[in-house]
Design a protein around this motif. Structure first.
Motif, PDB file in Angstrom:
ATOM      1  N   LEU A  82       4.493 -45.857  13.133  1.00  0.00           N
ATOM      2  CA  LEU A  82       5.173 -45.386  11.931  1.00  0.00           C
ATOM      3  C   LEU A  82       5.024 -46.381  10.783  1.00  0.00           C
ATOM      4  O   LEU A  82       5.068 -47.585  10.992  1.00  0.00           O
ATOM      5  CB  LEU A  82       6.669 -45.171  12.196  1.00  0.00           C
ATOM      6  N   HIS A  83       4.857 -45.853   9.593  1.00  0.00           N
ATOM      7  CA  HIS A  83       4.870 -46.649   8.371  1.00  0.00           C
ATOM      8  C   HIS A  83       6.296 -47.152   8.167  1.00  0.00           C
ATOM      9  O   HIS A  83       7.265 -46.548   8.638  1.00  0.00           O
ATOM     10  CB  HIS A  83       4.430 -45.771   7.197  1.00  0.00           C
ATOM     11  N   GLN A  84       6.460 -48.261   7.471  1.00  0.00           N
ATOM     12  CA  GLN A  84       7.781 -48.850   7.264  1.00  0.00           C
ATOM     13  C   GLN A  84       8.775 -47.860   6.659  1.00  0.00           C
ATOM     14  O   GLN A  84       9.940 -47.826   7.052  1.00  0.00           O
ATOM     15  CB  GLN A  84       7.677 -50.103   6.383  1.00  0.00           C
ATOM     16  N   SER A  85       8.332 -47.027   5.718  1.00  0.00           N
ATOM     17  CA  SER A  85       9.256 -46.046   5.128  1.00  0.00           C
ATOM     18  C   SER A  85       9.665 -45.002   6.159  1.00  0.00           C
ATOM     19  O   SER A  85      10.795 -44.493   6.126  1.00  0.00           O
ATOM     20  CB  SER A  85       8.628 -45.377   3.904  1.00  0.00           C
ATOM     21  N   ASP A  86       8.769 -44.684   7.094  1.00  0.00           N
ATOM     22  CA  ASP A  86       9.108 -43.738   8.149  1.00  0.00           C
ATOM     23  C   ASP A  86      10.065 -44.361   9.156  1.00  0.00           C
ATOM     24  O   ASP A  86      10.900 -43.667   9.737  1.00  0.00           O
ATOM     25  CB  ASP A  86       7.846 -43.252   8.864  1.00  0.00           C
ATOM     26  N   VAL A  87       9.963 -45.673   9.365  1.00  0.00           N
ATOM     27  CA  VAL A  87      10.915 -46.372  10.244  1.00  0.00           C
ATOM     28  C   VAL A  87      12.318 -46.254   9.657  1.00  0.00           C
ATOM     29  O   VAL A  87      13.275 -45.969  10.377  1.00  0.00           O
ATOM     30  CB  VAL A  87      10.513 -47.850  10.451  1.00  0.00           C
ATOM     31  N   ALA A  88      12.438 -46.424   8.349  1.00  0.00           N
ATOM     32  CA  ALA A  88      13.749 -46.301   7.692  1.00  0.00           C
ATOM     33  C   ALA A  88      14.302 -44.892   7.868  1.00  0.00           C
ATOM     34  O   ALA A  88      15.500 -44.715   8.124  1.00  0.00           O
ATOM     35  CB  ALA A  88      13.629 -46.654   6.215  1.00  0.00           C
ATOM     36  N   ARG A  89      13.452 -43.898   7.769  1.00  0.00           N
ATOM     37  CA  ARG A  89      13.901 -42.514   7.964  1.00  0.00           C
ATOM     38  C   ARG A  89      14.306 -42.271   9.411  1.00  0.00           C
ATOM     39  O   ARG A  89      15.275 -41.562   9.682  1.00  0.00           O
ATOM     40  CB  ARG A  89      12.801 -41.548   7.544  1.00  0.00           C
ATOM     41  N   LEU A  90      13.560 -42.850  10.340  1.00  0.00           N
ATOM     42  CA  LEU A  90      13.899 -42.724  11.762  1.00  0.00           C
ATOM     43  C   LEU A  90      15.266 -43.343  12.036  1.00  0.00           C
ATOM     44  O   LEU A  90      16.095 -42.763  12.735  1.00  0.00           O
ATOM     45  CB  LEU A  90      12.830 -43.387  12.633  1.00  0.00           C
ATOM     46  N   ILE A  91      15.511 -44.514  11.459  1.00  0.00           N
ATOM     47  CA  ILE A  91      16.800 -45.181  11.636  1.00  0.00           C
ATOM     48  C   ILE A  91      17.921 -44.290  11.117  1.00  0.00           C
ATOM     49  O   ILE A  91      18.955 -44.120  11.773  1.00  0.00           O
ATOM     50  CB  ILE A  91      16.799 -46.565  10.939  1.00  0.00           C
ATOM     51  N   ASP A  92      17.721 -43.684   9.961  1.00  0.00           N
ATOM     52  CA  ASP A  92      18.727 -42.777   9.402  1.00  0.00           C
ATOM     53  C   ASP A  92      18.955 -41.594  10.341  1.00  0.00           C
ATOM     54  O   ASP A  92      20.095 -41.196  10.587  1.00  0.00           O
ATOM     55  CB  ASP A  92      18.290 -42.294   8.018  1.00  0.00           C
ATOM     56  N   LEU A  93      17.887 -41.053  10.876  1.00  0.00           N
ATOM     57  CA  LEU A  93      17.989 -39.920  11.797  1.00  0.00           C
ATOM     58  C   LEU A  93      18.764 -40.307  13.055  1.00  0.00           C
ATOM     59  O   LEU A  93      19.641 -39.562  13.515  1.00  0.00           O
ATOM     60  CB  LEU A  93      16.589 -39.425  12.162  1.00  0.00           C
ATOM     61  N   LEU A  94      18.495 -41.489  13.597  1.00  0.00           N
ATOM     62  CA  LEU A  94      19.215 -41.952  14.782  1.00  0.00           C
ATOM     63  C   LEU A  94      20.697 -42.150  14.482  1.00  0.00           C
ATOM     64  O   LEU A  94      21.562 -41.799  15.305  1.00  0.00           O
ATOM     65  CB  LEU A  94      18.583 -43.233  15.323  1.00  0.00           C
ATOM     66  N   HIS A  95      21.012 -42.692  13.306  1.00  0.00           N
ATOM     67  CA  HIS A  95      22.415 -42.839  12.901  1.00  0.00           C
ATOM     68  C   HIS A  95      23.102 -41.472  12.820  1.00  0.00           C
ATOM     69  O   HIS A  95      24.263 -41.325  13.209  1.00  0.00           O
ATOM     70  CB  HIS A  95      22.537 -43.547  11.556  1.00  0.00           C
ATOM     71  N   ILE A 107      14.652 -48.325  23.479  1.00  0.00           N
ATOM     72  CA  ILE A 107      13.918 -49.486  23.970  1.00  0.00           C
ATOM     73  C   ILE A 107      12.929 -49.813  22.854  1.00  0.00           C
ATOM     74  O   ILE A 107      12.046 -49.005  22.549  1.00  0.00           O
ATOM     75  CB  ILE A 107      13.177 -49.157  25.288  1.00  0.00           C
ATOM     76  N   GLU A 108      13.110 -50.965  22.229  1.00  0.00           N
ATOM     77  CA  GLU A 108      12.384 -51.210  20.985  1.00  0.00           C
ATOM     78  C   GLU A 108      12.198 -52.697  20.729  1.00  0.00           C
ATOM     79  O   GLU A 108      13.010 -53.513  21.147  1.00  0.00           O
ATOM     80  CB  GLU A 108      13.176 -50.583  19.831  1.00  0.00           C
ATOM     81  N   HIS A 109      11.117 -53.032  20.006  1.00  0.00           N
ATOM     82  CA  HIS A 109      10.850 -54.401  19.566  1.00  0.00           C
ATOM     83  C   HIS A 109      10.899 -54.537  18.046  1.00  0.00           C
ATOM     84  O   HIS A 109      10.851 -55.634  17.534  1.00  0.00           O
ATOM     85  CB  HIS A 109       9.462 -54.857  20.048  1.00  0.00           C
ATOM     86  N   HIS A 110      10.966 -53.423  17.342  1.00  0.00           N
ATOM     87  CA  HIS A 110      10.944 -53.437  15.873  1.00  0.00           C
ATOM     88  C   HIS A 110      12.268 -54.001  15.366  1.00  0.00           C
ATOM     89  O   HIS A 110      13.340 -53.461  15.631  1.00  0.00           O
ATOM     90  CB  HIS A 110      10.721 -52.022  15.349  1.00  0.00           C
ATOM     91  N   LEU A 111      12.187 -55.096  14.622  1.00  0.00           N
ATOM     92  CA  LEU A 111      13.394 -55.797  14.173  1.00  0.00           C
ATOM     93  C   LEU A 111      14.295 -54.956  13.280  1.00  0.00           C
ATOM     94  O   LEU A 111      15.517 -55.094  13.323  1.00  0.00           O
ATOM     95  CB  LEU A 111      13.025 -57.101  13.473  1.00  0.00           C
ATOM     96  N   ASP A 112      13.726 -54.086  12.461  1.00  0.00           N
ATOM     97  CA  ASP A 112      14.560 -53.248  11.598  1.00  0.00           C
ATOM     98  C   ASP A 112      15.453 -52.344  12.426  1.00  0.00           C
ATOM     99  O   ASP A 112      16.623 -52.149  12.100  1.00  0.00           O
ATOM    100  CB  ASP A 112      13.696 -52.399  10.662  1.00  0.00           C
ATOM    101  N   LEU A 113      14.918 -51.806  13.500  1.00  0.00           N
ATOM    102  CA  LEU A 113      15.707 -50.934  14.360  1.00  0.00           C
ATOM    103  C   LEU A 113      16.730 -51.736  15.152  1.00  0.00           C
ATOM    104  O   LEU A 113      17.888 -51.331  15.278  1.00  0.00           O
ATOM    105  CB  LEU A 113      14.794 -50.139  15.296  1.00  0.00           C
TER     106      LEU A 113
END
Length: 161
Positions: A82-95, A107-113
Motif C-alpha cells: 500500500l502507498h502511504q496515503s492508502d495506509v492512512a485510509r486503512l487505519i481509518d477503516l480499521l478504527h 499482525i504488522e510491522h508498519h510503524l504507522d499502524l
C-alpha cells in the motif's frame, strides 16, 4: 462504466446506496469501476474491498436501526503493497470497524499502524526459532519506552518521544 466516485455523486439521492459508495471512496477505492472483475484487483485493493464489505455489514439496518453482530477480524500484514496515503485510509477503516464494536487483531510491522493500536504485543527477541517470547504487552506508549524491545527505538522516533 462509472467509477465508484462518480457513482456516489450520481446516486446521491439514494441514501443507503450512497453510503456504501462513499465507503469505497473513503477507503481509496473510488477510482475503481462498478462491475470491475475481482481478478483485476491488486492484493491491497482486494483486501480493502473485503474490509469495506465488512464495514458495510455493520451499518445500521435501514428498517429498524439495529446494527449487525460484532465480529473478530485477524489481519496479517494488511499494509503490504500500500502507498502511504492508502495506509492512512486503512487505519481509518480499521478504527471504524472498532468503533462499530468489532475486535481487530493485526499482525504488522508498519510503524504507522502500530502507533495507532490500542494494545500492542511484541514477540521476540528475534524471528523464527529465536522468537516466540512475549517481550511487551500493553499500550503503545509503554512499548515506545521499553528499552529491550526491538521495535521501541523506531516507535520512539515515529512518535517523536
Amino acid at each position: 462504466k462509472l467509477s465508484f466516485e462518480d457513482a456516489a455523486k450520481f446516486f446521491s439521492a439514494h441514501r443507503k446506496l450512497k453510503t456504501l459508495l462513499d465507503l469505497m471512496v473513503e477507503t481509496g477505492l473510488g477510482y475503481l469501476n462498478l462491475g470491475q472483475s475481482s481478478p483485476t484487483l491488486s492484493g491491497g485493493e482486494a483486501q480493502r474491498l473485503k474490509l469495506v464489505s465488512e464495514l458495510a455489514r455493520g451499518l445500521p439496518n435501514a428498517r429498524d436501526g439495529a446494527s449487525a453482530s460484532r465480529h473478530l477480524y485477524i489481519l496479517e500484514e494488511p499494509t503490504i503493497g500500500l502507498h502511504q496515503s492508502d495506509v492512512a485510509r486503512l487505519i481509518d477503516l480499521l478504527h471504524r470497524l472498532v468503533d462499530q464494536g468489532h475486535t481487530v487483531i493485526v499482525i504488522e510491522h508498519h510503524l504507522d499502524l502500530i502507533a495507532e493500536a490500542d494494545w500492542v504485543l511484541e514477540l521476540g527477541p528475534a524471528g523464527g526459532d529465536a522468537g516466540g517470547k512475549i517481550l511487551y504487552q500493553g499500550p503503545v506508549a509503554g512499548l515506545a519506552r521499553h528499552q529491550s524491545c526491538p521495535t521501541a527505538p523506531y516507535l520512539r522516533a515515529k512518535l517523536g518521544t
